[in-house]
Design a protein around this motif. Structure first.
Motif, PDB file in Angstrom:
ATOM      1  N   PRO B 204       0.802  -1.231   0.000  1.00  0.00           N
ATOM      2  CA  PRO B 204       0.000   0.000   0.000  1.00  0.00           C
ATOM      3  C   PRO B 204       0.835   1.282   0.000  1.00  0.00           C
ATOM      4  O   PRO B 204       0.412   2.294  -0.552  1.00  0.00           O
ATOM      5  CB  PRO B 204      -0.828  -0.109   1.285  1.00  0.00           C
ATOM      6  CG  PRO B 204      -0.091  -1.074   2.132  1.00  0.00           C
ATOM      7  CD  PRO B 204       0.615  -2.016   1.222  1.00  0.00           C
ATOM      8  N   ASP B 205       2.024   1.223   0.590  1.00  0.00           N
ATOM      9  CA  ASP B 205       2.844   2.434   0.663  1.00  0.00           C
ATOM     10  C   ASP B 205       3.525   2.775  -0.654  1.00  0.00           C
ATOM     11  O   ASP B 205       4.186   3.803  -0.767  1.00  0.00           O
ATOM     12  CB  ASP B 205       3.889   2.279   1.773  1.00  0.00           C
ATOM     13  CG  ASP B 205       4.741   1.043   1.571  1.00  0.00           C
ATOM     14  OD1 ASP B 205       4.200   0.037   1.038  1.00  0.00           O
ATOM     15  OD2 ASP B 205       5.936   1.079   1.916  1.00  0.00           O
ATOM     16  N   LYS B 206       3.381   1.891  -1.627  1.00  0.00           N
ATOM     17  CA  LYS B 206       4.049   2.148  -2.911  1.00  0.00           C
ATOM     18  C   LYS B 206       3.084   2.617  -3.992  1.00  0.00           C
ATOM     19  O   LYS B 206       3.508   2.918  -5.104  1.00  0.00           O
ATOM     20  CB  LYS B 206       4.752   0.873  -3.393  1.00  0.00           C
ATOM     21  CG  LYS B 206       5.988   0.553  -2.565  1.00  0.00           C
ATOM     22  CD  LYS B 206       6.701  -0.638  -3.108  1.00  0.00           C
ATOM     23  CE  LYS B 206       8.004  -0.851  -2.373  1.00  0.00           C
ATOM     24  NZ  LYS B 206       8.627  -2.115  -2.764  1.00  0.00           N
ATOM     25  N   ALA B 230      -7.266  11.511  -3.293  1.00  0.00           N
ATOM     26  CA  ALA B 230      -8.145  12.502  -3.920  1.00  0.00           C
ATOM     27  C   ALA B 230      -9.577  12.348  -3.415  1.00  0.00           C
ATOM     28  O   ALA B 230      -9.941  11.307  -2.848  1.00  0.00           O
ATOM     29  CB  ALA B 230      -8.101  12.357  -5.431  1.00  0.00           C
ATOM     30  N   ASP B 231     -10.370  13.379  -3.658  1.00  0.00           N
ATOM     31  CA  ASP B 231     -11.777  13.361  -3.285  1.00  0.00           C
ATOM     32  C   ASP B 231     -12.441  12.113  -3.892  1.00  0.00           C
ATOM     33  O   ASP B 231     -12.173  11.759  -5.040  1.00  0.00           O
ATOM     34  CB  ASP B 231     -12.431  14.633  -3.835  1.00  0.00           C
ATOM     35  CG  ASP B 231     -13.782  14.877  -3.217  1.00  0.00           C
ATOM     36  OD1 ASP B 231     -13.966  15.976  -2.659  1.00  0.00           O
ATOM     37  OD2 ASP B 231     -14.640  13.982  -3.278  1.00  0.00           O
ATOM     38  N   ALA B 232     -13.301  11.479  -3.102  1.00  0.00           N
ATOM     39  CA  ALA B 232     -13.917  10.206  -3.528  1.00  0.00           C
ATOM     40  C   ALA B 232     -14.690  10.339  -4.829  1.00  0.00           C
ATOM     41  O   ALA B 232     -14.860   9.350  -5.556  1.00  0.00           O
ATOM     42  CB  ALA B 232     -14.817   9.682  -2.434  1.00  0.00           C
ATOM     43  N   GLN B 233     -15.163  11.542  -5.150  1.00  0.00           N
ATOM     44  CA  GLN B 233     -15.931  11.709  -6.395  1.00  0.00           C
ATOM     45  C   GLN B 233     -15.093  11.424  -7.646  1.00  0.00           C
ATOM     46  O   GLN B 233     -15.639  11.145  -8.710  1.00  0.00           O
ATOM     47  CB  GLN B 233     -16.522  13.115  -6.486  1.00  0.00           C
ATOM     48  CG  GLN B 233     -15.479  14.201  -6.569  1.00  0.00           C
ATOM     49  CD  GLN B 233     -16.089  15.573  -6.771  1.00  0.00           C
ATOM     50  OE1 GLN B 233     -16.997  15.742  -7.567  1.00  0.00           O
ATOM     51  NE2 GLN B 233     -15.611  16.548  -6.011  1.00  0.00           N
ATOM     52  N   TYR B 234     -13.761  11.492  -7.480  1.00  0.00           N
ATOM     53  CA  TYR B 234     -12.897  11.208  -8.623  1.00  0.00           C
ATOM     54  C   TYR B 234     -12.451   9.746  -8.679  1.00  0.00           C
ATOM     55  O   TYR B 234     -11.643   9.367  -9.526  1.00  0.00           O
ATOM     56  CB  TYR B 234     -11.665  12.128  -8.605  1.00  0.00           C
ATOM     57  CG  TYR B 234     -12.050  13.585  -8.675  1.00  0.00           C
ATOM     58  CD1 TYR B 234     -12.691  14.099  -9.808  1.00  0.00           C
ATOM     59  CD2 TYR B 234     -11.812  14.446  -7.607  1.00  0.00           C
ATOM     60  CE1 TYR B 234     -13.072  15.429  -9.882  1.00  0.00           C
ATOM     61  CE2 TYR B 234     -12.193  15.777  -7.673  1.00  0.00           C
ATOM     62  CZ  TYR B 234     -12.830  16.264  -8.810  1.00  0.00           C
ATOM     63  OH  TYR B 234     -13.212  17.575  -8.873  1.00  0.00           O
ATOM     64  N   LEU B 235     -12.956   8.956  -7.741  1.00  0.00           N
ATOM     65  CA  LEU B 235     -12.639   7.525  -7.728  1.00  0.00           C
ATOM     66  C   LEU B 235     -13.936   6.713  -7.792  1.00  0.00           C
ATOM     67  O   LEU B 235     -14.197   5.882  -6.918  1.00  0.00           O
ATOM     68  CB  LEU B 235     -11.850   7.172  -6.447  1.00  0.00           C
ATOM     69  CG  LEU B 235     -10.412   7.699  -6.369  1.00  0.00           C
ATOM     70  CD1 LEU B 235      -9.911   7.714  -4.937  1.00  0.00           C
ATOM     71  CD2 LEU B 235      -9.487   6.863  -7.253  1.00  0.00           C
ATOM     72  N   GLY B 243      -4.833   1.093   3.475  1.00  0.00           N
ATOM     73  CA  GLY B 243      -3.484   1.670   3.506  1.00  0.00           C
ATOM     74  C   GLY B 243      -3.081   2.384   2.229  1.00  0.00           C
ATOM     75  O   GLY B 243      -2.058   3.071   2.200  1.00  0.00           O
ATOM     76  N   VAL B 244      -3.858   2.236   1.164  1.00  0.00           N
ATOM     77  CA  VAL B 244      -3.535   2.950  -0.085  1.00  0.00           C
ATOM     78  C   VAL B 244      -4.117   4.351   0.043  1.00  0.00           C
ATOM     79  O   VAL B 244      -5.321   4.551  -0.106  1.00  0.00           O
ATOM     80  CB  VAL B 244      -4.117   2.203  -1.311  1.00  0.00           C
ATOM     81  CG1 VAL B 244      -3.869   2.994  -2.589  1.00  0.00           C
ATOM     82  CG2 VAL B 244      -3.519   0.821  -1.431  1.00  0.00           C
ATOM     83  N   ASN B 245      -3.272   5.304   0.387  1.00  0.00           N
ATOM     84  CA  ASN B 245      -3.800   6.634   0.714  1.00  0.00           C
ATOM     85  C   ASN B 245      -2.865   7.775   0.355  1.00  0.00           C
ATOM     86  O   ASN B 245      -2.932   8.859   0.913  1.00  0.00           O
ATOM     87  CB  ASN B 245      -4.126   6.694   2.215  1.00  0.00           C
ATOM     88  CG  ASN B 245      -2.912   6.384   3.058  1.00  0.00           C
ATOM     89  OD1 ASN B 245      -1.797   6.274   2.548  1.00  0.00           O
ATOM     90  ND2 ASN B 245      -3.122   6.225   4.366  1.00  0.00           N
ATOM     91  N   LYS B 246      -1.974   7.562  -0.580  1.00  0.00           N
ATOM     92  CA  LYS B 246      -0.997   8.617  -0.890  1.00  0.00           C
ATOM     93  C   LYS B 246      -1.613   9.739  -1.735  1.00  0.00           C
ATOM     94  O   LYS B 246      -2.547   9.513  -2.494  1.00  0.00           O
ATOM     95  CB  LYS B 246       0.181   8.016  -1.651  1.00  0.00           C
ATOM     96  CG  LYS B 246       1.094   7.236  -0.735  1.00  0.00           C
ATOM     97  CD  LYS B 246       2.441   7.090  -1.376  1.00  0.00           C
ATOM     98  CE  LYS B 246       3.438   6.603  -0.366  1.00  0.00           C
ATOM     99  NZ  LYS B 246       4.778   6.543  -0.928  1.00  0.00           N
ATOM    100  N   SER B 247      -1.018  10.914  -1.569  1.00  0.00           N
ATOM    101  CA  SER B 247      -1.484  12.066  -2.336  1.00  0.00           C
ATOM    102  C   SER B 247      -0.395  12.452  -3.346  1.00  0.00           C
ATOM    103  O   SER B 247       0.633  12.998  -2.972  1.00  0.00           O
ATOM    104  CB  SER B 247      -1.771  13.229  -1.389  1.00  0.00           C
ATOM    105  OG  SER B 247      -2.115  14.349  -2.148  1.00  0.00           O
ATOM    106  N   THR B 300       5.529  12.470  -6.483  1.00  0.00           N
ATOM    107  CA  THR B 300       5.059  11.631  -5.372  1.00  0.00           C
ATOM    108  C   THR B 300       4.911  12.470  -4.101  1.00  0.00           C
ATOM    109  O   THR B 300       5.509  13.536  -3.974  1.00  0.00           O
ATOM    110  CB  THR B 300       6.023  10.456  -5.116  1.00  0.00           C
ATOM    111  OG1 THR B 300       7.325  10.985  -4.875  1.00  0.00           O
ATOM    112  CG2 THR B 300       6.077   9.517  -6.307  1.00  0.00           C
ATOM    113  N   SER B 301       4.142  11.938  -3.160  1.00  0.00           N
ATOM    114  CA  SER B 301       3.818  12.721  -1.962  1.00  0.00           C
ATOM    115  C   SER B 301       5.059  13.073  -1.144  1.00  0.00           C
ATOM    116  O   SER B 301       5.107  14.122  -0.509  1.00  0.00           O
ATOM    117  CB  SER B 301       2.802  11.970  -1.104  1.00  0.00           C
ATOM    118  OG  SER B 301       3.294  10.680  -0.830  1.00  0.00           O
TER     119      SER B 301
END
Lengths: 132, 333
Positions: B204-206, B230-235, B243-247, B300-301
């Motif tokens: 998840p961190d990658k 990103a905002d959920a509306q774009y997903l 754990g997949v949560n990078k910006s 990357t974040s």
């Protein structure tokens, strides 16, 4: 005789070239006699230089407003506005790069200045995002 | 008036006569005399940045007068040994009437030993052009490489030609990764790979970006690269693994068909400098409505990597796309 005539003609031409008939403004642009002052077209480009408009912009030259709806998902912070103005007019402030339009509650105001630099008309750019 | 008269009567005819004489002068053609020594020349055939894992191609030409002797061997010495696959062509090429290069074997296949790649001629030839393919090794990343080409003839002459130094780019490149909505949709810039949901759950961190295809009835969404944060509306329709949560910051680009990634007719190259000068501080974390031959700049974040992700092709029917990526590791990160 011919030589003299040519010499005189060239000198006259050179003098005429130096004569300053029209004043220029602080940007080095010619100040003309035109008093017209309006926006004739408005375009909004994204970072990919592709339009983000959803339909044509509505320009009200009486109310001095520009209403434009942008596509869903447009990055409002990085937009390139393009104004088409009446002949000899100029824009204040100048557009030098990307403009942040994300603060929808405080729409951007651009002033059109006429060719004679005597008429100034502020235009407000209202942006709405296409609803989903 | 007097001056005009003099000009007309004497200078003008003299000038005309001079011009006439100069125009009529006949220079005798003489056959050029070739140098009677072994000669060589090199051109670099590849353009653009030199990327690790890719080839640099040269054409090495050598010749001696036929009455003086024939070619014995040719070799190239690189300042940093090439990676596997580095070779000196043992064919000499000519271009046929259809414009195709046709190879004629003139030597034994090349032998590489350390930094040196060489061929020994096995046919009697006094002139040949051999291609040299240098596969850029990992140890050359960010360094400079230079080459010394040399040839020998059977009358004991040797000749050499230096090329370079060439700077090897710091960036990495990966071409033609398949992404598809709901399956291989999780893109890792750090790994330069695409993961499916199970792979994303394991790493998840990658995961830096998610590929989404969504045919919205009201708005244009289509192909998108969206940061997990990103905002959920774009997903839409995406259920992110834990754990997949990078910006990741992304910025849409159009008409940037990098030659290395697109491999099409456009002579545009993205180099290290483009990544160094990139400013995505104000960029959003999603890009929707991406088309074939479009792309995104990404950061990357953690700011460690900057990348350019290019869409080679898109397929609305199968909700998939083929992407390629150039990635630059920021120094000091």
């Amino acid at each position: 005789m011919k030589t003299y005539i040519i010499t005189i003609a060239v000198s006259l031409l050179a003098l005429a070239g130096c004569k300053k008939d029209y004043p220029v403004d602080e940007d080095g642009l010619l100040i003309t006699t035109r008093a017209e002052c309006y926006v004739s077209n408005f375009e909004l480009l994204g970072t990919d230089f592709v339009t983000v408009r959803n339909g044509a912009a509505v320009i009200d030259t009486v109310a001095q407003t520009i209403n434009v709806e942008v596509l869903y998902g447009t990055d409002l912070k990085n937009l390139y506005p393009q104004f088409t103005l009446v002949t000899d007019a100029k824009l204040d402030p100048k557009i030098t790069g990307k403009v942040d339009f994300s603060d929808l509650d405080h729409p951007k105001i651009y002033t059109v200045v006429s060719g004679n630099r005597k008429v100034r008309k502020p235009y407000t750019v209202y942006i709405t995002v296409q609803p989903r | 008036m007097l001056h005009t008269k003099i000009f007309r009567k004497s200078i003008l005819p003299a000038l005309a006569a001079g011009l006439f004489l100069a125009g009529c002068k006949k220079e005798e053609y003489a056959l050029p005399v070739p140098k009677d020594v072994l000669q060589n020349d090199v051109i670099k055939r590849t353009l653009g940045p030199n990327i690790v894992g890719q080839q640099i191609e040269f054409a090495y030409a050598m010749a001696i007068l036929p009455e003086k002797g024939k070619l014995v061997s040719a070799q190239v010495e690189a300042s940093i040994a090439g990676a596997n696959g580095t070779y000196l062509e043992n064919n000499a090429y000519y271009t046929n009437g259809s414009g195709q290069d046709v190879g004629v074997p003139v030597a034994e296949p090349s032998v590489t030993s350390g930094n040196t790649t060489s061929v020994t001629y096995n046919v009697d030839t006094f002139a040949a052009t051999l291609r040299y393919y240098y596969v850029i090794p990992e140890e050359a990343r960010g360094k400079q490489v230079s080459f010394t080409f040399s040839a020998k003839s059977d009358d004991g002459e040797t000749v050499s030609y230096k090329m370079g130094p060439y700077t090897i780019a710091t960036m990495d490149m990966v071409r033609k990764l398949n992404v598809s909505n709901g399956a291989a949709a999780y893109i890792s810039i750090a790994d330069m790979k695409v993961y499916d949901e199970a792979g994303a759950a394991a790493n998840p961190d990658k995961i830096d970006l998610v590929y989404v295809y969504y045919a919205d009835p009201d708005v244009i969404f289509n192909h998108a690269l969206v940061s997990p944060a990103a905002d959920a509306q774009y997903l839409p329709g995406v259920d992110l693994p834990a754990g997949v949560n990078k910006s990741t910051k992304v910025q849409k680009v159009f008409n940037l068909q990098d030659y290395n990634l697109a491999q099409s007719q456009y002579g545009i190259y993205i180099d290290d400098l483009d990544f160094e000068k990139l400013d995505l501080s104000n960029a959003p974390d999603f890009a929707i409505n991406l088309k074939a031959e479009a792309g995104v700049w990404a950061e990357t974040s953690d700011g460690k990597y900057r990348a350019y992700i290019y869409f080679n092709s898109v397929n609305n029917g199968s909700k998939s796309a083929v992407i390629s990526m150039k990635r630059y590791t920021m120094s000091g990160k």
